[in-house]
Design a protein around this motif. Structure first.
Motif, PDB file in Angstrom:
ATOM      1  N   GLN A  60       2.365  -9.305  36.087  1.00 53.82           N
ATOM      2  CA  GLN A  60       2.799 -10.575  35.457  1.00 53.82           C
ATOM      3  C   GLN A  60       4.092 -11.009  35.992  1.00 53.82           C
ATOM      4  O   GLN A  60       4.093 -12.201  36.140  1.00 53.82           O
ATOM      5  N   GLN A  61       4.950 -10.262  36.376  1.00 51.84           N
ATOM      6  CA  GLN A  61       6.114 -10.742  37.068  1.00 51.84           C
ATOM      7  C   GLN A  61       5.914 -11.407  38.389  1.00 51.84           C
ATOM      8  O   GLN A  61       6.290 -12.371  38.804  1.00 51.84           O
ATOM      9  N   GLN A  62       4.986 -10.768  39.058  1.00 51.46           N
ATOM     10  CA  GLN A  62       4.720 -11.376  40.479  1.00 51.46           C
ATOM     11  C   GLN A  62       3.792 -12.420  40.509  1.00 51.46           C
ATOM     12  O   GLN A  62       4.144 -13.452  41.113  1.00 51.46           O
ATOM     13  N   ILE A  63       3.105 -12.595  39.393  1.00 52.88           N
ATOM     14  CA  ILE A  63       2.431 -13.950  39.054  1.00 52.88           C
ATOM     15  C   ILE A  63       3.373 -15.074  38.768  1.00 52.88           C
ATOM     16  O   ILE A  63       3.346 -16.295  39.262  1.00 52.88           O
ATOM     17  N   ALA A  64       4.216 -14.869  37.919  1.00 50.93           N
ATOM     18  CA  ALA A  64       5.333 -15.764  37.502  1.00 50.93           C
ATOM     19  C   ALA A  64       6.202 -16.353  38.609  1.00 50.93           C
ATOM     20  O   ALA A  64       6.274 -17.351  38.878  1.00 50.93           O
ATOM     21  N   ARG A  65       6.606 -15.127  39.405  1.00 57.52           N
ATOM     22  CA  ARG A  65       7.400 -15.583  40.519  1.00 57.52           C
ATOM     23  C   ARG A  65       6.707 -16.375  41.594  1.00 57.52           C
ATOM     24  O   ARG A  65       7.061 -17.511  42.022  1.00 57.52           O
ATOM     25  N   LEU A  66       5.331 -15.913  41.810  1.00 55.86           N
ATOM     26  CA  LEU A  66       4.734 -16.679  42.937  1.00 55.86           C
ATOM     27  C   LEU A  66       4.191 -18.009  42.463  1.00 55.86           C
ATOM     28  O   LEU A  66       4.041 -19.047  43.271  1.00 55.86           O
ATOM     29  N   ALA A  80      -2.373 -20.052  44.011  1.00 55.08           N
ATOM     30  CA  ALA A  80      -1.632 -18.898  44.390  1.00 55.08           C
ATOM     31  C   ALA A  80      -1.672 -17.719  43.546  1.00 55.08           C
ATOM     32  O   ALA A  80      -1.855 -16.569  44.062  1.00 55.08           O
ATOM     33  N   GLU A  81      -1.983 -18.117  42.170  1.00 58.74           N
ATOM     34  CA  GLU A  81      -2.287 -17.055  41.401  1.00 58.74           C
ATOM     35  C   GLU A  81      -3.622 -16.139  41.529  1.00 58.74           C
ATOM     36  O   GLU A  81      -3.671 -14.847  41.608  1.00 58.74           O
ATOM     37  N   PHE A  86      -6.707 -11.662  43.896  1.00 59.38           N
ATOM     38  CA  PHE A  86      -7.707 -11.032  44.967  1.00 59.38           C
ATOM     39  C   PHE A  86      -6.991 -10.070  45.774  1.00 59.38           C
ATOM     40  O   PHE A  86      -7.692  -9.097  45.967  1.00 59.38           O
ATOM     41  N   VAL A  87      -5.872 -10.345  46.317  1.00 55.16           N
ATOM     42  CA  VAL A  87      -5.086  -9.182  46.970  1.00 55.16           C
ATOM     43  C   VAL A  87      -4.809  -7.916  46.077  1.00 55.16           C
ATOM     44  O   VAL A  87      -5.086  -6.694  46.558  1.00 55.16           O
ATOM     45  N   VAL A  88      -4.485  -8.104  45.087  1.00 58.99           N
ATOM     46  CA  VAL A  88      -4.086  -6.923  44.446  1.00 58.99           C
ATOM     47  C   VAL A  88      -5.329  -6.171  43.709  1.00 58.99           C
ATOM     48  O   VAL A  88      -5.260  -5.056  43.584  1.00 58.99           O
TER      49      VAL A  88
END
Ligand SMILES: O=C(O)C(=O)C[C@]1(C(=O)O)C=C[C@@H](O)C=C1
Length: 108
Positions: A60-66, A80-81, A86-88
């Motif tokens: 969730q932190q990564q999604i908000a940041r990206l 971007a999300e 997809f990668v994660v």
């Protein structure tokens, strides 16, 4: 400007853009390879310490940041999300494989 010259200029521009696209694609592949090299080590660390493959709070932190980075860069935040997810998902699949093989990973 005559039609032939106009077409020749258009093709020259296309070739030029494609050279940049090819360089960018190569950089993406190298960056992804480096990211997966790192996440494979994370998979071994997690498996050897009994940590779960997925960490939804971190995601969730990564999604908000990206999403914010994408907005600032005029890139579609939804794209971007989706790309991160997809990668994660693939990383989690690797983590699960490593855990199933008792934290031992194959190189290469
Ligand atoms: O940071 C972690 O815990 C990881 O395993 C890496 C990673 C990622 O690819 O960024 C993958 C799976 C987790 O759900 C969160 C993040």
């Amino acid at each position: 400007m005559n039609e032939e010259k106009d077409m020749a200029d258009a093709y020259a521009a296309l070739v030029d853009y494609r050279a940049s696209i090819d360089n960018i694609d190569a950089a993406l592949i190298h960056m992804l390879a480096e990211r997966f090299r790192c996440t494979k080590a994370v998979g071994v660390l997690k498996a050897s310490h009994g940590l779960p493959p997925a960490d939804p709070a971190r995601e969730q932190q990564q999604i908000a940041r990206l999403r914010q980075l994408a907005k600032d860069a005029h890139l579609d935040p939804d794209f971007a999300e989706k790309f991160l997810n997809f990668v994660v998902r693939e990383v989690i699949r690797h983590h699960e494989q490593i855990a199933a093989s008792n934290g031992v990973t194959k190189t290469g």
